[in-house]
Scaffold this motif. Structure first.
Motif, PDB file in Angstrom:
ATOM      1  N   GLU A 117      36.123 -17.813  24.508  1.00 19.57           N
ATOM      2  CA  GLU A 117      35.102 -16.527  24.906  1.00 19.57           C
ATOM      3  C   GLU A 117      33.809 -16.746  25.177  1.00 19.57           C
ATOM      4  O   GLU A 117      34.014 -15.681  25.500  1.00 19.57           O
ATOM      5  CB  GLU A 117      34.576 -16.596  23.103  1.00 19.57           C
ATOM      6  CG  GLU A 117      36.747 -16.547  22.023  1.00 19.57           C
ATOM      7  CD  GLU A 117      37.515 -15.722  21.994  1.00 19.57           C
ATOM      8  OE1 GLU A 117      37.305 -14.522  22.659  1.00 19.57           O
ATOM      9  OE2 GLU A 117      38.587 -15.588  22.202  1.00 19.57           O
ATOM     10  N   THR A 223      47.364 -13.196  24.107  1.00 20.98           N
ATOM     11  CA  THR A 223      45.842 -12.301  24.376  1.00 20.98           C
ATOM     12  C   THR A 223      44.822 -13.643  25.242  1.00 20.98           C
ATOM     13  O   THR A 223      44.269 -12.794  25.550  1.00 20.98           O
ATOM     14  CB  THR A 223      45.421 -11.120  23.932  1.00 20.98           C
ATOM     15  OG1 THR A 223      44.602 -12.447  22.571  1.00 20.98           O
ATOM     16  CG2 THR A 223      46.281 -10.455  23.225  1.00 20.98           C
ATOM     17  N   CYS A 245      42.534 -13.144  29.442  1.00 17.45           N
ATOM     18  CA  CYS A 245      41.871 -12.225  28.727  1.00 17.45           C
ATOM     19  C   CYS A 245      42.327 -11.617  28.091  1.00 17.45           C
ATOM     20  O   CYS A 245      41.488 -10.593  29.262  1.00 17.45           O
ATOM     21  CB  CYS A 245      40.813 -12.896  28.049  1.00 17.45           C
ATOM     22  SG  CYS A 245      40.516 -14.380  27.841  1.00 17.45           S
ATOM     23  N   GLU A 247      41.746  -7.169  26.449  1.00 17.48           N
ATOM     24  CA  GLU A 247      41.526  -6.771  25.201  1.00 17.48           C
ATOM     25  C   GLU A 247      41.629  -4.890  25.247  1.00 17.48           C
ATOM     26  O   GLU A 247      41.788  -4.407  26.732  1.00 17.48           O
ATOM     27  CB  GLU A 247      39.437  -6.339  25.821  1.00 17.48           C
ATOM     28  CG  GLU A 247      38.618  -8.259  25.898  1.00 17.48           C
ATOM     29  CD  GLU A 247      38.826  -8.779  24.300  1.00 17.48           C
ATOM     30  OE1 GLU A 247      37.852  -8.057  23.906  1.00 17.48           O
ATOM     31  OE2 GLU A 247      39.972  -9.497  24.060  1.00 17.48           O
ATOM     32  N   ARG A 249      40.103  -1.516  24.599  1.00 15.11           N
ATOM     33  CA  ARG A 249      39.321  -1.058  24.964  1.00 15.11           C
ATOM     34  C   ARG A 249      39.287   0.398  24.613  1.00 15.11           C
ATOM     35  O   ARG A 249      38.432   1.297  24.983  1.00 15.11           O
ATOM     36  CB  ARG A 249      38.092  -1.632  25.900  1.00 15.11           C
ATOM     37  CG  ARG A 249      37.956  -3.131  26.462  1.00 15.11           C
ATOM     38  CD  ARG A 249      37.182  -3.488  25.219  1.00 15.11           C
ATOM     39  NE  ARG A 249      35.867  -2.867  25.263  1.00 15.11           N
ATOM     40  CZ  ARG A 249      34.627  -2.393  26.045  1.00 15.11           C
ATOM     41  NH1 ARG A 249      34.812  -4.313  26.669  1.00 15.11           N
ATOM     42  NH2 ARG A 249      33.650  -2.525  25.672  1.00 15.11           N
TER      43      ARG A 249
END
Length: 388
Positions: A117, A223, A245, A247, A249
């Motif tokens: 992260e 993911t 990664c 995401e 959005r």
């Protein structure tokens, strides 16, 4: 460490793909079906640069194996022979298991997921700080250079200290193909779509330009995963390792974002984000992607705007004309090749992976992820004003 050439009795020490280029210097240009006439002419005039690039690859190998070994003389080689050598199958080096892995600071045991992260946030920050200016008059001052093709906006920037290559690609899918399907499902089966095709990195060799093979190294979730990609670019075999990664959005910025980052140079046989980094493939140093982001912004059920920006360490010292050629080819070939592959999915290994049951097939969590992304895209498009 590269493998010696198997076709020489004197143990020349050259990697097989380099030796094959030298042996094939008289081959024609029929192996370059994707090139325009002007590009072929440029490649023809650059044979001396190819020779320097091959010498550089051999010097890298010599420095790693014997500091005192002089580089062997390299015959002049045509770009056609370099392209023809793309099909030479270089041996892959086995994983070194006898050596104890040395830990890297970014992969502290017990904090792997937190490190992933943190990597994601750093990747986003670096990309946004070095974005291509929207005002073209500021390009020169920012260091970006326009190397666009008719169907793709392509920008390139070289950095120093250490040497790095930055690339930005902007593509409207309708400028390259009539339709780019995101995900098509029939009777509960995935028939085709860009989402499952791109997500299933283990099957990139079926469609992705220059991809020879891939290997999943760590799967954290649908993911978050780490994989190795092995490429054949002209006569060169090279690879890279990426942490991916994904995401969603769509709600706040209208895109599905994919962030990518590689382990630092020299990480072979060391720990990084829960994996032991495998040895590199080919004679050249491993590609290191410092940061990259792909933004997919759906504009209609069959059209997508794609924005890609990446920064990579320049570990090979390849001439800029070769880098420009590769980046331009990727910009104009990925979307058409992706669409062309959709008709080949039924009955393919990817089809069996996506729709089969049991070991070696996609699991329930991954299917839930893909269907959720598809539902969110449909919901996003339903709220988007229709264009006249």
């Amino acid at each position: 460490m590269g493998h010696g050439c198997s076709s020489c009795s004197d143990g020349c020490g050259k990697d097989q793909e380099i030796h094959s280029v030298q042996a094939g210097s008289e081959l024609g240009l029929q192996a370059l079906p994707h090139l325009e006439e002007a590009e072929v002419a440029e490649l023809k005039s650059s044979s001396n640069l190819l020779q320097a690039s091959i010498s550089n690859a051999e010097n890298c190998k010599s420095n790693n194996e014997s500091a005192s070994s002089p580089a062997a003389p390299v015959q002049d080689v045509s770009p056609a022979a370099a392209q023809a050598a793309m099909d030479v199958k270089a041996e892959k080096e086995p994983l070194a298991t006898a050596e104890k892995a040395e830990a890297l600071p970014v992969a502290a045991p017990g904090n792997v997921d937190e490190a992933v992260e943190s990597l994601l946030k750093e990747c986003v920050r670096a990309i946004e700080e070095d974005a291509v200016p929207s005002d073209s008059s500021q390009l020169a001052a920012s260091g970006w250079r326009d190397i666009s093709k008719p169907s793709a906006k392509v920008y390139y920037k070289a950095k120093t200290g250490p040497a790095r290559d930055c690339i930005s690609i902007k593509v409207r899918s309708q400028d390259q193909v009539p339709e780019l399907p995101l995900l098509k499902v029939q009777n509960g089966h995935i028939r085709c779509g860009a989402i499952p095709t791109v997500w299933a990195t283990s099957y990139w060799n079926l469609w992705f330009p220059f991809c020879d093979s891939t290997k999943m190294l760590r799967l954290v979730s649908p993911t978050r995963f780490i994989c190795q990609i092995i490429l054949k670019v002209m006569f060169l075999t090279l690879d890279f390792i990426i942490c991916v990664c994904i995401e969603d959005r769509l709600e706040d910025k209208g895109s599905v974002d994919v962030m990518i980052q590689s382990p630092p140079p020299g990480s072979e046989n060391k720990q990084w984000l829960g994996i032991t980094v495998p040895p590199k493939s080919g004679s050249l140093p491993r590609i290191c992607i410092r940061n990259a982001r792909v933004e997919a912004r759906p504009t209609s059920p069959g059209n997508v705007d794609l924005f890609t920006q990446a920064e990579m360490d320049d570990v090979s010292g390849a001439p800029q004309w070769l880098k420009t050629f590769v980046f331009q080819q990727l910009a104009i070939r990925i979307v058409p090749d992706l669409v062309k592959f959709q008709g080949k999915i039924p009955g393919s290994p990817l089809d069996k992976y996506l729709n089969g049951k049991g070991d070696g097939c996609v699991d329930a969590d991954a299917l839930d992820f893909m269907f959720a992304i598809n539902r969110n895209i449909e919901d996003f498009l339903s709220k988007r004003p229709s264009s006249s």
